[in-house]
Design a protein around this motif. Sequence first.
Motif, PDB file in Angstrom:
ATOM      1  N   SER A   1      12.148  -3.056  -2.342  1.00  0.00           N
ATOM      2  CA  SER A   1      11.782  -4.255  -1.584  1.00  0.00           C
ATOM      3  C   SER A   1      11.044  -5.226  -2.491  1.00  0.00           C
ATOM      4  N   PHE A   2      11.608  -6.444  -2.638  1.00  0.00           N
ATOM      5  CA  PHE A   2      10.943  -7.488  -3.421  1.00  0.00           C
ATOM      6  C   PHE A   2      10.004  -8.283  -2.513  1.00  0.00           C
ATOM      7  N   ASN A   3       9.128  -8.994  -3.113  1.00  0.00           N
ATOM      8  CA  ASN A   3       8.237  -9.918  -2.380  1.00  0.00           C
ATOM      9  C   ASN A   3       7.669  -9.271  -1.104  1.00  0.00           C
ATOM     10  N   THR A   4       7.114  -8.121  -1.283  1.00  0.00           N
ATOM     11  CA  THR A   4       6.599  -7.381  -0.126  1.00  0.00           C
ATOM     12  C   THR A   4       5.064  -7.437  -0.080  1.00  0.00           C
ATOM     13  N   ILE A   5       4.556  -7.707   1.144  1.00  0.00           N
ATOM     14  CA  ILE A   5       3.091  -7.778   1.326  1.00  0.00           C
ATOM     15  C   ILE A   5       2.630  -6.468   1.949  1.00  0.00           C
ATOM     16  N   VAL A   6       1.675  -5.806   1.294  1.00  0.00           N
ATOM     17  CA  VAL A   6       1.133  -4.558   1.833  1.00  0.00           C
ATOM     18  C   VAL A   6      -0.392  -4.696   1.928  1.00  0.00           C
ATOM     19  N   GLY A   7      -0.904  -4.465   3.117  1.00  0.00           N
ATOM     20  CA  GLY A   7      -2.368  -4.539   3.319  1.00  0.00           C
ATOM     21  C   GLY A   7      -2.960  -3.141   3.370  1.00  0.00           C
ATOM     22  N   VAL A   8      -4.064  -2.957   2.640  1.00  0.00           N
ATOM     23  CA  VAL A   8      -4.747  -1.651   2.622  1.00  0.00           C
ATOM     24  C   VAL A   8      -6.190  -1.840   3.094  1.00  0.00           C
ATOM     25  N   ASN A   9      -6.576  -1.095   4.096  1.00  0.00           N
ATOM     26  CA  ASN A   9      -7.923  -1.306   4.655  1.00  0.00           C
ATOM     27  C   ASN A   9      -8.990  -0.533   3.898  1.00  0.00           C
ATOM     28  N   ASN A  10     -10.219  -0.662   4.330  1.00  0.00           N
ATOM     29  CA  ASN A  10     -11.326  -0.096   3.548  1.00  0.00           C
ATOM     30  C   ASN A  10     -11.394   1.435   3.600  1.00  0.00           C
ATOM     31  N   LEU A  11     -10.536   2.050   4.407  1.00  0.00           N
ATOM     32  CA  LEU A  11     -10.443   3.521   4.383  1.00  0.00           C
ATOM     33  C   LEU A  11      -9.314   3.959   3.468  1.00  0.00           C
ATOM     34  N   GLY A  12      -8.679   2.955   2.810  1.00  0.00           N
ATOM     35  CA  GLY A  12      -7.557   3.282   1.933  1.00  0.00           C
ATOM     36  C   GLY A  12      -6.269   3.499   2.690  1.00  0.00           C
ATOM     37  N   VAL A  13      -6.188   2.965   3.875  1.00  0.00           N
ATOM     38  CA  VAL A  13      -5.025   3.188   4.726  1.00  0.00           C
ATOM     39  C   VAL A  13      -4.167   1.921   4.791  1.00  0.00           C
ATOM     40  N   ILE A  14      -2.871   2.049   4.594  1.00  0.00           N
ATOM     41  CA  ILE A  14      -1.966   0.899   4.724  1.00  0.00           C
ATOM     42  C   ILE A  14      -1.882   0.521   6.193  1.00  0.00           C
ATOM     43  N   ASP A  15      -2.160  -0.719   6.506  1.00  0.00           N
ATOM     44  CA  ASP A  15      -2.031  -1.093   7.914  1.00  0.00           C
ATOM     45  C   ASP A  15      -1.250  -2.389   8.112  1.00  0.00           C
ATOM     46  N   PHE A  16      -0.603  -2.858   7.049  1.00  0.00           N
ATOM     47  CA  PHE A  16       0.224  -4.060   7.199  1.00  0.00           C
ATOM     48  C   PHE A  16       1.337  -4.019   6.161  1.00  0.00           C
ATOM     49  N   ILE A  17       2.588  -4.214   6.588  1.00  0.00           N
ATOM     50  CA  ILE A  17       3.709  -4.298   5.628  1.00  0.00           C
ATOM     51  C   ILE A  17       4.658  -5.400   6.079  1.00  0.00           C
ATOM     52  N   HIS A  18       4.980  -6.320   5.171  1.00  0.00           N
ATOM     53  CA  HIS A  18       6.012  -7.326   5.454  1.00  0.00           C
ATOM     54  C   HIS A  18       6.906  -7.412   4.223  1.00  0.00           C
TER      55      HIS A  18
ATOM     56  N   ILE B   1     -13.373   8.137  -3.495  1.00  0.00           N
ATOM     57  CA  ILE B   1     -14.108   7.793  -2.272  1.00  0.00           C
ATOM     58  C   ILE B   1     -15.009   6.581  -2.497  1.00  0.00           C
ATOM     59  N   ASN B   2     -14.798   5.876  -3.628  1.00  0.00           N
ATOM     60  CA  ASN B   2     -15.580   4.649  -3.874  1.00  0.00           C
ATOM     61  C   ASN B   2     -15.350   3.640  -2.760  1.00  0.00           C
ATOM     62  N   GLU B   3     -16.324   2.776  -2.585  1.00  0.00           N
ATOM     63  CA  GLU B   3     -16.182   1.726  -1.566  1.00  0.00           C
ATOM     64  C   GLU B   3     -15.110   0.724  -1.984  1.00  0.00           C
ATOM     65  N   ILE B   4     -14.275   0.333  -1.070  1.00  0.00           N
ATOM     66  CA  ILE B   4     -13.261  -0.688  -1.393  1.00  0.00           C
ATOM     67  C   ILE B   4     -13.222  -1.752  -0.304  1.00  0.00           C
ATOM     68  N   SER B   5     -12.750  -2.939  -0.664  1.00  0.00           N
ATOM     69  CA  SER B   5     -12.584  -4.013   0.320  1.00  0.00           C
ATOM     70  C   SER B   5     -11.156  -3.994   0.828  1.00  0.00           C
ATOM     71  N   TYR B   6     -10.944  -4.671   1.930  1.00  0.00           N
ATOM     72  CA  TYR B   6      -9.577  -4.831   2.417  1.00  0.00           C
ATOM     73  C   TYR B   6      -8.775  -5.562   1.331  1.00  0.00           C
ATOM     74  N   THR B   7      -7.613  -5.039   0.954  1.00  0.00           N
ATOM     75  CA  THR B   7      -6.854  -5.612  -0.162  1.00  0.00           C
ATOM     76  C   THR B   7      -5.381  -5.808   0.205  1.00  0.00           C
ATOM     77  N   LEU B   8      -4.866  -6.983  -0.186  1.00  0.00           N
ATOM     78  CA  LEU B   8      -3.435  -7.257   0.012  1.00  0.00           C
ATOM     79  C   LEU B   8      -2.724  -7.090  -1.323  1.00  0.00           C
ATOM     80  N   TYR B   9      -1.659  -6.320  -1.338  1.00  0.00           N
ATOM     81  CA  TYR B   9      -0.844  -6.160  -2.537  1.00  0.00           C
ATOM     82  C   TYR B   9       0.477  -6.877  -2.283  1.00  0.00           C
ATOM     83  N   TYR B  10       0.971  -7.597  -3.319  1.00  0.00           N
ATOM     84  CA  TYR B  10       2.183  -8.389  -3.145  1.00  0.00           C
ATOM     85  C   TYR B  10       3.081  -8.167  -4.344  1.00  0.00           C
ATOM     86  N   GLY B  11       4.329  -7.721  -4.188  1.00  0.00           N
ATOM     87  CA  GLY B  11       5.221  -7.477  -5.321  1.00  0.00           C
ATOM     88  C   GLY B  11       6.448  -6.690  -4.903  1.00  0.00           C
TER      89      GLY B  11
END
Length: 509
Positions: free
Chosen positions: A37-54, A13-23
């Motif tokens: 999936s190669f070269n995939t962008i995944v965004g994770v918001n500050n609640l730890g929830v994935i809210d973006f996938i390309h 439950i530590n505080e986190i920033s919005y983070t983009l993962y790419y790989g």
Amino acid sequence: MPTNSSLIEPKAINEISYTLYYGTFIHTPSLKELDISFNTIVGVNNLGVIDFIHKNYNPDHHNNMSPVQFFIKNRHFDFIDYSQEPTKFFVPGFIDTHIHASQFPNIGIGLDCPLLDWLNNYTFPLENEFTNSNSTDSKLKFAKDIYSQVIEKTLNNGTTCASYFTTIDPQTTNLFAELLLRFGQRGFVGKVCMDHNETYADYSETFEECIDSMNAIINHLHNLNPQDEILVKPIITPRFAPVCTRDLLFFLGQLSKSHNLPIQTHISENEKEIELVHDLFPDCEDYASVYNKHNLLGESTILAHAIHLTKKERKIIKQKNCSISHCPTSNTFISSGEAPIKKYLYEDEINVSLGTDVSGGFDSSILAIIKHCILVSHHLAMKTKNQKDKLSINDALFMATQGGAQAVGMADQIGTFELGKKFDVQLIDLKSEDSNVDVFDWQLPFKEHHTSIENHKSLSKDEQSKKMFDLLGKWIFSGDDRNCVKVWCNGRLVVNKVRYNHDDRWVMC
Ligand SMILES: [Zn+2]
């Protein structure tokens, strides 16, 4: 050996920033499927929830943008910019801490009738219409017409949250809560509780009926709220001491504790009413003691009117951390008196909020109540010859917003613009269509559509603030619902009067 769980600091439950993962991402969407999936962008918001996938991102197909540039470009958010329009500003949504939804049709009726006669002649007959046992359909239709109108009207006046009294009827009270959700206003729903209405026996309930009705409402509202949100909440509402038996008062005090529900009622509105309370409860020293004896005073109690309090009562109210709902329009309309609000705020340090008290009050707009509370305080100051009794614009605006938030137990969620609070907001436009406010160009804090750098050249920050404060005064004293052009509740736009010819500039980023 078991660990003392209070010593564990959960890492997840530590505080986190919005983070983009790419790989490269590999998973199994179903039992027979392996997805790589190669070269995939995944965004994770500050609640730890994935809210973006390309998936399978290829810069060659996107003008050689990096994954980060691509993410920013494809991130959809609205940008609403009023920074270059000096007659438009945001203020927190108003919080009305005392309003009788069922009395809305009686607005403007009953001048010159003191409280106890006014109740018998106008209020009880109207509220009794909501209890029609002959036809449920016609009862619900009657209630729906009135309740829809009061919610729409108050929302249009910038009230994003209100603490309502309905009637003794549970069905139409439940309907009222549903309408609040439908229109998008945050609301505390108070079924009126009264098992001892000696002067108007037709409109009353038994102790047992009241218990059943309260249970039905608490259950209905519990199921009504969306998941993880509380937009409508029951509020325990003994109408006022003279129409409640001691058993009912005790029961309601316990109900508040057992269900963790707030309480609202009336206190010391009228001198005849105070005498009546003294006669009915001779064992209690004063009005506040009646409520205190029945465990009805606490930090989530709203006491409406509170005009003629003794020093001792003020002390109990402060000790118990109750809030007062000041209703200057109603207090003037039915000649109840001038409450010394400045003393309550600054000497007693009691939290005071504002209530329209429809229909004792003839205006359902808290902006109107702001005007009236200031004017009433000036009259009080002329009478007492004490300038300190005058309320300022700041006092009034505080009572209408953050004071109200504290009264309804939501000081950390609404009432100001602060991190972590809900976006309950109104947009004011002094130059809205048909606006009653006249503003001259030389009164503006900066020229329209100039950059802020240019503005600073002409006026200092203090000079700009002074001019903006003057505009605030213009809004408060000559503005009305026409200037409240947009209203958001819980971040959602619930009122929009600028559908045509508006110049909102939207930028899709
Ligand atoms: Zn009232």
